[in-house]
Scaffold this motif. Structure first.
Motif, PDB file in Angstrom:
ATOM      1  N   THR A 143      -6.703   9.319  -8.855  1.00  0.00           N
ATOM      2  CA  THR A 143      -5.515  10.040  -8.401  1.00  0.00           C
ATOM      3  C   THR A 143      -4.270   9.179  -8.514  1.00  0.00           C
ATOM      4  O   THR A 143      -3.237   9.514  -7.957  1.00  0.00           O
ATOM      5  CB  THR A 143      -5.694  10.474  -6.947  1.00  0.00           C
ATOM      6  N   LYS A 144      -4.373   8.063  -9.230  1.00  0.00           N
ATOM      7  CA  LYS A 144      -3.236   7.184  -9.484  1.00  0.00           C
ATOM      8  C   LYS A 144      -2.558   6.759  -8.195  1.00  0.00           C
ATOM      9  O   LYS A 144      -1.377   7.031  -7.963  1.00  0.00           O
ATOM     10  CB  LYS A 144      -2.228   7.867 -10.409  1.00  0.00           C
ATOM     11  N   ALA A 145      -3.314   6.097  -7.343  1.00  0.00           N
ATOM     12  CA  ALA A 145      -2.723   5.576  -6.114  1.00  0.00           C
ATOM     13  C   ALA A 145      -1.634   4.566  -6.472  1.00  0.00           C
ATOM     14  O   ALA A 145      -1.857   3.679  -7.281  1.00  0.00           O
ATOM     15  CB  ALA A 145      -3.802   4.894  -5.271  1.00  0.00           C
ATOM     16  N   PRO A 146      -0.436   4.704  -5.896  1.00  0.00           N
ATOM     17  CA  PRO A 146       0.650   3.792  -6.251  1.00  0.00           C
ATOM     18  C   PRO A 146       0.437   2.410  -5.640  1.00  0.00           C
ATOM     19  O   PRO A 146      -0.330   2.248  -4.686  1.00  0.00           O
ATOM     20  CB  PRO A 146       1.875   4.483  -5.658  1.00  0.00           C
ATOM     21  N   ILE A 147       1.143   1.420  -6.212  1.00  0.00           N
ATOM     22  CA  ILE A 147       1.019   0.058  -5.696  1.00  0.00           C
ATOM     23  C   ILE A 147       1.638  -0.034  -4.306  1.00  0.00           C
ATOM     24  O   ILE A 147       1.063  -0.604  -3.397  1.00  0.00           O
ATOM     25  CB  ILE A 147       1.723  -0.917  -6.665  1.00  0.00           C
ATOM     26  N   GLY A 148       2.799   0.540  -4.143  1.00  0.00           N
ATOM     27  CA  GLY A 148       3.500   0.429  -2.867  1.00  0.00           C
ATOM     28  C   GLY A 148       2.967   1.420  -1.845  1.00  0.00           C
ATOM     29  O   GLY A 148       1.922   2.039  -2.046  1.00  0.00           O
ATOM     30  N   PRO A 149       3.681   1.572  -0.737  1.00  0.00           N
ATOM     31  CA  PRO A 149       3.251   2.557   0.267  1.00  0.00           C
ATOM     32  C   PRO A 149       3.430   3.979  -0.246  1.00  0.00           C
ATOM     33  O   PRO A 149       4.339   4.264  -1.028  1.00  0.00           O
ATOM     34  CB  PRO A 149       4.184   2.277   1.451  1.00  0.00           C
ATOM     35  N   SER A 150       2.539   4.841   0.164  1.00  0.00           N
ATOM     36  CA  SER A 150       2.671   6.252  -0.232  1.00  0.00           C
ATOM     37  C   SER A 150       3.052   7.046   1.007  1.00  0.00           C
ATOM     38  O   SER A 150       2.220   7.264   1.882  1.00  0.00           O
ATOM     39  CB  SER A 150       1.374   6.769  -0.844  1.00  0.00           C
ATOM     40  N   PRO A 151       4.308   7.463   1.120  1.00  0.00           N
ATOM     41  CA  PRO A 151       4.779   8.126   2.346  1.00  0.00           C
ATOM     42  C   PRO A 151       4.121   9.477   2.573  1.00  0.00           C
ATOM     43  O   PRO A 151       3.996   9.922   3.706  1.00  0.00           O
ATOM     44  CB  PRO A 151       6.286   8.271   2.111  1.00  0.00           C
ATOM     45  N   ASP A 152       3.681  10.126   1.480  1.00  0.00           N
ATOM     46  CA  ASP A 152       3.100  11.450   1.669  1.00  0.00           C
ATOM     47  C   ASP A 152       1.648  11.382   2.106  1.00  0.00           C
ATOM     48  O   ASP A 152       0.994  12.411   2.231  1.00  0.00           O
ATOM     49  CB  ASP A 152       3.221  12.263   0.375  1.00  0.00           C
ATOM     50  N   ALA A 153       1.145  10.151   2.314  1.00  0.00           N
ATOM     51  CA  ALA A 153      -0.247  10.037   2.735  1.00  0.00           C
ATOM     52  C   ALA A 153      -0.417  10.455   4.195  1.00  0.00           C
ATOM     53  O   ALA A 153      -1.517  10.735   4.635  1.00  0.00           O
ATOM     54  CB  ALA A 153      -0.740   8.611   2.548  1.00  0.00           C
ATOM     55  N   ASP A 154       0.685  10.446   4.945  1.00  0.00           N
ATOM     56  CA  ASP A 154       0.615  10.863   6.345  1.00  0.00           C
ATOM     57  C   ASP A 154       0.558  12.385   6.398  1.00  0.00           C
ATOM     58  O   ASP A 154       1.456  13.072   5.923  1.00  0.00           O
ATOM     59  CB  ASP A 154       1.864  10.360   7.074  1.00  0.00           C
ATOM     60  N   SER A 155      -0.525  12.906   6.990  1.00  0.00           N
ATOM     61  CA  SER A 155      -0.694  14.347   6.907  1.00  0.00           C
ATOM     62  C   SER A 155      -0.023  15.067   8.074  1.00  0.00           C
ATOM     63  O   SER A 155       0.010  16.276   8.110  1.00  0.00           O
ATOM     64  CB  SER A 155      -2.174  14.699   6.870  1.00  0.00           C
ATOM     65  N   GLY A 156       0.489  14.350   9.070  1.00  0.00           N
ATOM     66  CA  GLY A 156       1.195  15.014  10.144  1.00  0.00           C
ATOM     67  C   GLY A 156       0.329  15.400  11.324  1.00  0.00           C
ATOM     68  O   GLY A 156       0.846  15.715  12.387  1.00  0.00           O
ATOM     69  N   PRO A 184      -1.766  13.104  15.910  1.00  0.00           N
ATOM     70  CA  PRO A 184      -2.259  13.229  17.290  1.00  0.00           C
ATOM     71  C   PRO A 184      -3.664  13.814  17.334  1.00  0.00           C
ATOM     72  O   PRO A 184      -4.518  13.343  18.096  1.00  0.00           O
ATOM     73  CB  PRO A 184      -1.250  14.179  17.944  1.00  0.00           C
ATOM     74  N   VAL A 185      -3.900  14.818  16.465  1.00  0.00           N
ATOM     75  CA  VAL A 185      -5.227  15.442  16.460  1.00  0.00           C
ATOM     76  C   VAL A 185      -6.268  14.410  16.059  1.00  0.00           C
ATOM     77  O   VAL A 185      -7.330  14.292  16.685  1.00  0.00           O
ATOM     78  CB  VAL A 185      -5.235  16.641  15.489  1.00  0.00           C
TER      79      VAL A 185
END
Lengths: 319, 217, 222
Positions: free
Chosen positions: B99-112, B115-116
């Motif tokens: 899935t071509k994980a980027p080298i830097g941080p991936s901000p969209d990895a946080d699913s929101g 808390p759950v």
């Protein structure tokens, strides 16, 4: 086992770790050259270029250590150590001779060896991803696919021997070994050796580092000492694979005059197998990626399962 | 399983409880490794870099393997390394690379649904801790007597006392395997089928022209 | 090929067999290569044959031959005759940094003044030193080997045929003269022997004679 004894054993293992891969590398230089009608290195060290790999090491040490600016620095720098160290650890448990001639007896030796060798591949994956290079990434992908395909037949073949011996400990397997295990376990031995070759990414299973397609796979961006460490890991892997095959399938120290010359037999069998590794590299062209997968799943896994069934049947019959 | 057996055997030993106030070296190492494992696990779920998460998972799983080793459960430890570090994490990394994980941080990895997830983690952790504490309480394993977690003991427990769950698990895995094969084969079979359907309509559509062509020929 | 794996075994056998044989590697710096005559190593100049016709310099595709000369007038050979003029070579140089070893100069030379020599070890650290002047080119001349022998059924070289014809004519004349005064046996020297050793034969370079420096000197000069 006092501290001094432990120290001596660790020193011996370290020495073997530093010397044997270089011997294999030099043997590969010369054997491959002669198989191709050449002579190989002739100058370094004077006599037939015996010091070529020492010279190579000096050269690698002098080179600049480059980390690509787009790379993940930490992971990139850590990867060679992750690739190399498992083989050092594995050497500790491989019995060289009868009785006490082993770094450390591990109860689940076979599992230990296979588990730790699997960790070594993580180094290639880390390097492949952290280089921020498409060729490295492709190499890493192929490495992962290959590892997942060949781990299973290797494990099954090793399990067959463990079943036959009734123990997972490497010295225990050797103690139970009889000469007729040789024909009995021959299929498993072939599967184990082939799968090991693939796990080491040696030709003809070297699609992950195929230099004519993807530069040098996961190691494309590496230079200097870190690259040398990856190379050393490959040759240490050859030593470990050959020694393991010798111990599991060829009877290790068993042979004439085993009580005095057992270690010679182990080393001899290991050397012959290492030569076979080199020989296969020279003789066969590289398999395509799909061919590699097909060999694993349609040839090696069924053969390994057949071997396990055979082992079980014979084991039950002779009891 | 081994622990329960050991627990049954060690009830008598529980009377000679050495206590927690004078920890041995092994106990100190156990706690330290446990803390390191916990730290690695926390980093695994909090880091923004996907591949780093996978690599921290290696550290966490390796820490668990070391804990097994410290409890002399050698076989379990190596299987842990073999299966989780050697295969599961490799599979994870494989997926991340695909899935071509980027080298830097991936901000969209946080699913929101942080808390759950946190709540689920806390609940399951609480359940497990309660269960384990309740099951073993003051059970004491004497690490000096070797062989409690050796391959032989584990194997005998697995194939004598616990053979039914083992076989049930095998069937489960077999079902998963067969399911995977069916899924992959169905996908392959569906495509030619679709092709046939499309081809069928096309031949019917082109049938007239083809016949015309034949007639002209 | 019915046996599965026969191809694999064959591949292994090939490499193993090759390993047991001698390698074909040329151990160059340790062992000098045996280069055949006319190998394109370096060009030697046989100055005495050069008439400064400049054909070589003109035909050279990359203009690497430099020739300077001047004219000298020679006194008439016979009294009352015409004065002859002759070209005298002042400079003949080949820039081997430019030369592409096509050999056209050697082909076009009408008087056999240029020859291929198999010597090739004349690398220099300064590119200007690769311009070999006439003395160096002469030194290369002594390294030119004999040409390979002709095939058994080959046609005789034209020069040889011409020389033989003249020698036979001479011998016949001598024989005719000798028969008349003495009537003895025909000439002691048979015509064939005199015809078989012509002074220069075709593209054969002149065989080195005593006054010429040896090959070692030529190498030292390079």
């Amino acid at each position: 086992m006092d501290a001094l004894d432990v120290l001596w054993r660790l020193l011996a293992v370290l020495l073997a770790f530093l010397v044997l891969p270089l011997l294999v590398g030099q043997a590969e230089h010369k054997a491959m050259a002669h198989m191709q009608g050449r002579v190989g290195p002739m100058y370094a060290g004077g006599f037939h270029g015996w010091a070529q790999l020492v010279a190579d090491g000096v050269k690698f040490a002098q080179k600049e250590d480059i980390v690509p600016s787009g790379a993940d620095r930490r992971v990139f720098q850590l990867a060679p150590a992750v690739a190399l160290l498992p083989y050092l650890v594995v050497l500790i448990v491989i019995p060289v001779g009868d009785g006490d001639m082993v770094g450390q007896v591990v109860d689940a030796g076979v599992f230990f060896v296979l588990a730790v060798m699997g960790v070594g591949v993580l180094g290639s994956l880390m390097g492949g991803w952290a280089s921020a290079n498409k060729f490295s990434l492709l190499g890493g992908l192929r490495t992962a696919a290959q590892l997942m395909a060949y781990e299973l037949p290797m494990l099954l073949a090793a399990a067959s021997v463990a079943m036959a011996a009734g123990t997972l400990s490497l010295p225990g397997i050797l103690d139970a070994w009889q000469w007729w295990w040789l024909p009995w376990q021959i299929v498993g031995g072939l599967v184990f050796f082939t799968a090991g070759l693939a796990e080491l990414q040696r030709p003809p299973f070297d699609a992950p580092v195929a230099d004519s397609e993807i530069i040098f796979g996961a190691y494309t961006e590496y230079t200097g000492l870190r690259f040398a460490l990856f190379l050393l890991a490959e040759y240490a892997g050859i030593v470990v694979l050959s020694a393991l095959t010798a111990v599991l399938f060829l009877g290790g120290w068993h042979g004439p005059f085993a009580d005095t010359l057992g270690w010679v037999w182990t080393l001899l069998k290991t050397a012959v197998l290492a030569f076979v590794v080199i020989w296969l590299r020279v003789s066969y062209p590289r398999l395509r990626e799909d061919q590699i997968q097909r060999v694993a799943w349609t040839v090696l896994v069924p053969l390994a399962l057949f071997q396990i069934a055979l082992t079980g049947v014979v084991k039950v019959v002779i009891q | 399983m081994t622990l329960t057996e050991a627990g049954h055997g060690a009830v008598a030993e529980a009377a000679a409880h050495p206590g927690f106030l004078s920890p041995t070296g092994v106990e100190i190492v156990f706690v330290l490794v446990g803390l390191a494992t916990l730290g690695a696990a926390v980093v695994t779920v909090t880091t923004k870099k996907l591949v780093h998460a996978a690599l921290w998972l290696v550290a966490a799983l390796g820490g668990v393997a070391v804990e097994y080793l410290l409890l002399t459960a050698e076989f379990i430890a190596w299987v842990q390394v073999l299966i989780y570090v050697g295969s599961v994490v490799v599979l994870l990394l494989f997926g991340l690379m695909l899935t071509k994980a980027p080298i830097g941080p991936s901000p969209d990895a946080d699913s929101g649904n942080r808390p759950v997830a946190l709540a689920a983690a806390l609940v399951s952790a609480a359940t497990l801790v309660t269960l384990v504490v309740d099951a073993f309480r003051t059970t004491w394993i004497d690490l000096g007597t070797t062989g409690r977690g050796s391959t032989r003991v584990t194997g005998e427990a697995l194939f004598r006392g616990w053979v039914l769950p083992f076989e049930a698990l095998s069937v489960l895995l077999l079902a998963a395997l067969v399911g995977a094969i069916v899924l992959s084969r169905k996908g392959k079979a569906a495509r030619p089928g679709d092709g046939h359907g499309g081809g069928g309509t096309r031949t019917s559509g082109h049938g007239r022209t083809g016949r015309d062509g034949e007639a002209q020929g | 090929m019915a046996v599965p794996g026969a191809g694999l075994a064959k591949g292994l056998a090939v490499t193993l067999r090759t390993m047991t044989r001698r390698s074909v590697t040329a151990h160059y710096p340790d062992v000098q290569p045996e280069l055949p005559p006319r190998s394109r190593g370096v060009i030697g100049l046989f100055e005495e044959n050069c008439t400064v016709c400049m054909l070589c310099a003109r035909e050279c595709p990359d203009w690497c031959i430099y020739i300077d000369s001047h004219k000298e007038t020679m006194p008439a050979a016979a009294p009352g005759g015409r004065e002859r003029s002759r070209n005298v070579l002042d400079r003949f140089a080949i820039d081997f940094a430019l030369c592409m070893y096509c050999g056209i100069c050697i082909e076009v030379c009408p008087f056999d003044a240029l020859f291929w020599s198999p010597e090739f070890e004349y690398a220099e650290t300064d590119i200007r030193d690769l311009t070999h002047e006439r003395d160096t080119l002469r030194e290369w001349m002594w390294t030119v080997p004999e040409p390979p022998a002709l095939d058994a059924a080959a046609e005789e070289p034209k020069e040889m045929a011409a020389a033989r014809k003249s020698a036979e004519k001479l011998a016949a004349k001598e024989a005719g003269e000798g028969q008349r005064p003495s009537g003895g046996p025909p000439s002691a020297s048979p015509p064939r022997s005199s015809g078989a050793t012509p002074p220069s034969s075709g593209s054969t370079p002149p065989s080195p004679s005593a006054e010429r420096p040896g090959r070692a000197e030529g190498e030292g000069d390079a």
